[in-house]
Design a protein around this motif. Structure first.
Motif, mmCIF file in Angstrom:
data_model
loop_
_atom_site.group_PDB
_atom_site.id
_atom_site.type_symbol
_atom_site.label_atom_id
_atom_site.label_comp_id
_atom_site.label_asym_id
_atom_site.label_seq_id
_atom_site.Cartn_x
_atom_site.Cartn_y
_atom_site.Cartn_z
ATOM 1 N N TYR A 287 5.642 -17.155 -38.548
ATOM 2 C CA TYR A 287 4.519 -16.499 -39.131
ATOM 3 C C TYR A 287 4.312 -15.221 -38.935
ATOM 4 N N TRP A 288 3.674 -14.633 -40.110
ATOM 5 C CA TRP A 288 3.531 -13.208 -39.986
ATOM 6 C C TRP A 288 3.018 -12.364 -38.635
ATOM 7 N N ASN A 289 1.819 -13.257 -38.205
ATOM 8 C CA ASN A 289 1.301 -12.628 -37.153
ATOM 9 C C ASN A 289 2.251 -12.748 -35.869
ATOM 10 N N ARG A 290 3.150 -13.799 -35.792
ATOM 11 C CA ARG A 290 4.143 -13.777 -34.769
ATOM 12 C C ARG A 290 5.152 -12.738 -34.797
ATOM 13 N N VAL A 291 5.475 -12.507 -36.340
ATOM 14 C CA VAL A 291 6.642 -11.349 -36.491
ATOM 15 C C VAL A 291 6.166 -9.936 -36.079
ATOM 16 N N SER A 292 4.691 -9.976 -36.184
ATOM 17 C CA SER A 292 4.078 -8.384 -35.867
ATOM 18 C C SER A 292 3.978 -8.510 -34.088
ATOM 19 N N LEU A 293 3.960 -9.485 -33.897
ATOM 20 C CA LEU A 293 3.657 -9.543 -32.231
ATOM 21 C C LEU A 293 5.135 -9.303 -31.518
ATOM 22 N N PHE A 294 6.182 -10.047 -32.042
ATOM 23 C CA PHE A 294 7.401 -9.925 -31.515
ATOM 24 C C PHE A 294 8.325 -8.736 -31.771
ATOM 25 N N ASP A 295 7.815 -8.016 -33.048
ATOM 26 C CA ASP A 295 8.552 -6.926 -33.427
ATOM 27 C C ASP A 295 8.160 -5.815 -32.270
ATOM 28 N N ARG A 296 6.979 -5.974 -31.623
ATOM 29 C CA ARG A 296 6.631 -4.850 -30.544
ATOM 30 C C ARG A 296 7.025 -5.445 -29.279
ATOM 31 N N LEU A 297 7.004 -6.960 -29.097
ATOM 32 C CA LEU A 297 7.305 -7.451 -27.608
ATOM 33 C C LEU A 297 8.880 -7.132 -27.211
ATOM 34 N N ILE A 298 9.636 -7.579 -28.338
ATOM 35 C CA ILE A 298 11.038 -7.810 -28.096
ATOM 36 C C ILE A 298 11.538 -6.560 -27.185
ATOM 37 N N PRO A 299 11.398 -5.278 -27.773
ATOM 38 C CA PRO A 299 12.025 -3.895 -27.228
ATOM 39 C C PRO A 299 11.793 -3.793 -25.896
ATOM 40 N N GLU B 97 14.332 -14.101 -39.294
ATOM 41 C CA GLU B 97 15.064 -13.033 -40.003
ATOM 42 C C GLU B 97 14.032 -12.274 -40.622
ATOM 43 N N ARG B 98 12.922 -12.363 -40.855
ATOM 44 C CA ARG B 98 11.705 -11.749 -41.105
ATOM 45 C C ARG B 98 11.548 -10.610 -40.232
ATOM 46 N N LEU B 99 11.871 -10.649 -39.063
ATOM 47 C CA LEU B 99 11.958 -9.396 -38.134
ATOM 48 C C LEU B 99 12.306 -8.062 -38.600
ATOM 49 N N PRO B 100 11.757 -7.135 -38.530
ATOM 50 C CA PRO B 100 12.343 -5.894 -39.153
ATOM 51 C C PRO B 100 13.510 -5.496 -38.841
ATOM 52 N N GLU B 101 13.925 -5.680 -37.235
ATOM 53 C CA GLU B 101 15.061 -5.494 -36.483
ATOM 54 C C GLU B 101 16.069 -6.668 -36.162
ATOM 55 N N PHE B 102 15.716 -7.653 -37.088
ATOM 56 C CA PHE B 102 16.662 -8.914 -36.765
ATOM 57 C C PHE B 102 18.043 -8.701 -36.622
ATOM 58 N N GLN B 103 18.696 -7.978 -37.030
ATOM 59 C CA GLN B 103 20.253 -7.762 -36.878
ATOM 60 C C GLN B 103 20.292 -7.138 -35.435
ATOM 61 N N ALA C 171 1.780 -18.148 -28.920
ATOM 62 C CA ALA C 171 1.106 -17.260 -29.847
ATOM 63 C C ALA C 171 0.588 -18.258 -31.023
ATOM 64 N N HIS C 172 -0.674 -18.287 -31.118
ATOM 65 C CA HIS C 172 -1.297 -19.121 -32.219
ATOM 66 C C HIS C 172 -1.031 -18.451 -33.642
ATOM 67 N N ARG C 173 -0.901 -19.421 -34.400
ATOM 68 C CA ARG C 173 -0.811 -19.351 -35.956
ATOM 69 C C ARG C 173 -2.022 -18.632 -36.337
ATOM 70 N N ILE D 57 -3.435 -21.383 -16.414
ATOM 71 C CA ILE D 57 -2.998 -20.907 -17.396
ATOM 72 C C ILE D 57 -3.168 -19.198 -17.666
ATOM 73 N N VAL D 58 -2.463 -18.558 -18.094
ATOM 74 C CA VAL D 58 -2.507 -17.216 -18.199
ATOM 75 C C VAL D 58 -2.757 -16.512 -19.705
ATOM 76 N N THR D 59 -3.680 -15.735 -20.014
ATOM 77 C CA THR D 59 -3.944 -15.381 -21.336
ATOM 78 C C THR D 59 -3.486 -13.682 -21.356
ATOM 79 N N TYR D 60 -3.251 -13.511 -22.692
ATOM 80 C CA TYR D 60 -2.950 -11.852 -22.763
ATOM 81 C C TYR D 60 -3.659 -11.615 -24.050
ATOM 82 N N ASP D 61 -4.193 -10.351 -24.263
ATOM 83 C CA ASP D 61 -4.653 -9.880 -25.317
ATOM 84 C C ASP D 61 -4.059 -8.606 -26.122
ATOM 85 N N SER D 62 -2.834 -8.403 -25.857
ATOM 86 C CA SER D 62 -1.892 -7.274 -26.449
ATOM 87 C C SER D 62 -0.547 -7.473 -26.150
ATOM 88 N N PRO D 63 0.199 -7.081 -26.800
ATOM 89 C CA PRO D 63 1.625 -7.121 -26.306
ATOM 90 C C PRO D 63 1.837 -6.318 -25.107
#
Length: 379
Positions: A204-216, A231-237, A267-269, A320-326
């Motif tokens: 979902y788009w909120n997860r795309v935004s999160l992982f776009d920042r997380l993966i690097p 494949e929605r990730l901006p840098e999927f390739q 990451a909740h929807r 459990i452990v929570t986070y509030d930002s990437p």
């Protein structure tokens, strides 16, 4: 010459055996010790089911996968806590079965495939009818018209209680889904799939935004992502080697993947997503998703975003452990990967709390209590 070859082969085999034992024994001991600890928690925390003299007519979701594992977990648990269970599908002649079998109550999962006329007719027979909505608040445009035809409405989203009450439902209860510990449990996954951090879920788009920042920030770790639409990730390739794209896993496979990693991200929807927007009332989601309980039941450390109701179910920082930002997620992931004993201790406490309070045994006991309590009026 032949004797020399045999001696060389024997010496090489012995060296291989010694090297395998030296390398394998510590890993085997470590795994055995961990699963011994998990087994102790399982035996200590799992509630003993007690059968009630109640006959439940259970109507499946009728949707197939991925709802069928929910149906299976609930049905198998009902067999442990209800004196009798009659199983039907929405396309069956549910009214005829109810008239013949005379159940004490009818439980419908999800309710979208169940014709409302059938629910009404079963209720007119004097059978207590209940529906358990599995996707609130994401489909409330549809479920609002379903809920009013049942004696009792159960929703996994606390903010939907008032929504259904305002639409004329007299008995509405907040009841999140639980976990079926036969499917989600500590496992010993193959070393070929073991890693450090994973996420399983749809992009979902909120997860795309999160992982776009997380993966690097996490790419130097053994990171694994699985699900649809990544494949929605901006840098999927660039990152596609980390992703199992479009893969659906059954509960056992999912639990195995959770067990294969030291940290699982949840990451909740978002309550409104442009892909699926059947929540025109814009009901915000404050309750934990089913994945929260499934990850914890698999005895791995869960890093989850914050939902307002989460503290009703787990103690952050202890179970459990929570986070509030990437950036917060990455910092905590790095910390717990470097502090194995703390990571395991939280995972074990999360396992204990889940088995004690959040299995389908606990949930269905609550559901039957609430459904059978008091007099009923026509829906």
């Amino acid at each position: 010459m032949a004797g020399a070859r045999r001696r060389f082969s024997s010496s090489r085999n012995e060296a291989t055996y010694r090297r395998g034992r030296e390398e394998g024994f510590p890993l085997g001991w470590k795994d055995g010790h961990w699963f011994g600890r998990c087994e102790y928690i399982i035996r200590k925390a799992t509630p003993v089911p007690v059968k009630r003299p109640i006959h439940v007519l259970y109507v499946t979701s009728g949707k197939g996968y991925p709802y069928s594992p929910l149906d299976n977990g609930i049905v198998e648990t009902l067999k442990l806590v209800a004196g009798r269970v009659t199983l039907v599908n929405p396309i069956d002649d549910v009214v005829k079965v109810a008239a013949r079998e005379r159940p004490d109550m009818m439980l419908v999962l999800d309710g979208m495939a169940m014709p409302i006329e059938k629910a009404q007719e079963v209720g007119n027979l004097g059978v207590r009818t209940a529906v358990w909505f599995t996707d609130d608040p994401y489909y409330t445009d549809i479920t609002a018209g379903i809920a009013v035809h049942y004696h009792h409405v159960f929703t996994l989203e606390r903010n939907c209680v008032a929504f259904y009450t305002e639409r004329g439902c007299s008995r509405v209860s907040y009841l999140p889904l639980g976990v079926f510990p036969v499917s989600y449990r500590p496992r010993n996954p193959p070393y070929s799939i073991r890693g450090e951090i994973c996420f399983i879920g749809t992009a979902y788009w909120n997860r795309v935004s999160l992982f776009d920042r997380l993966i690097p920030l996490l790419a130097h770790r053994r990171l694994h992502i699985s699900g649809m639409w990544w494949e929605r990730l901006p840098e999927f390739q660039r990152w596609k080697s980390l992703i199992d794209l479009g893969k659906w896993m059954d509960p056992v496979q999912t639990s195995e993947r959770y067990n294969a990693n030291k940290i699982v991200i949840n990451a909740h929807r978002a309550h409104i997503d442009s892909t699926f927007n059947q929540n025109l009332a814009q009901i915000t989601a404050v309750s934990p998703n089913p994945r929260t309980f499934e990850i914890a039941a698999s005895a791995t450390l869960q890093l989850t975003d914050i939902r307002e109701d989460l503290t009703q179910f787990y103690v952050p920082g202890q179970e459990i452990v929570t986070y509030d930002s990437p950036e917060d997620l990455v910092a905590k992931a790095e910390y717990y990967l470097a502090h194995e004993e703390e990571r395991q201790a939280i995972a074990l406490r999360g396992l204990y709390r889940t088995l004690k309070d959040h299995t389908y045994i606990s949930r269905l006991n609550q559901l039957m209590d609430l459904t059978m309590n008091g007099s009923i009026a026509a829906p």
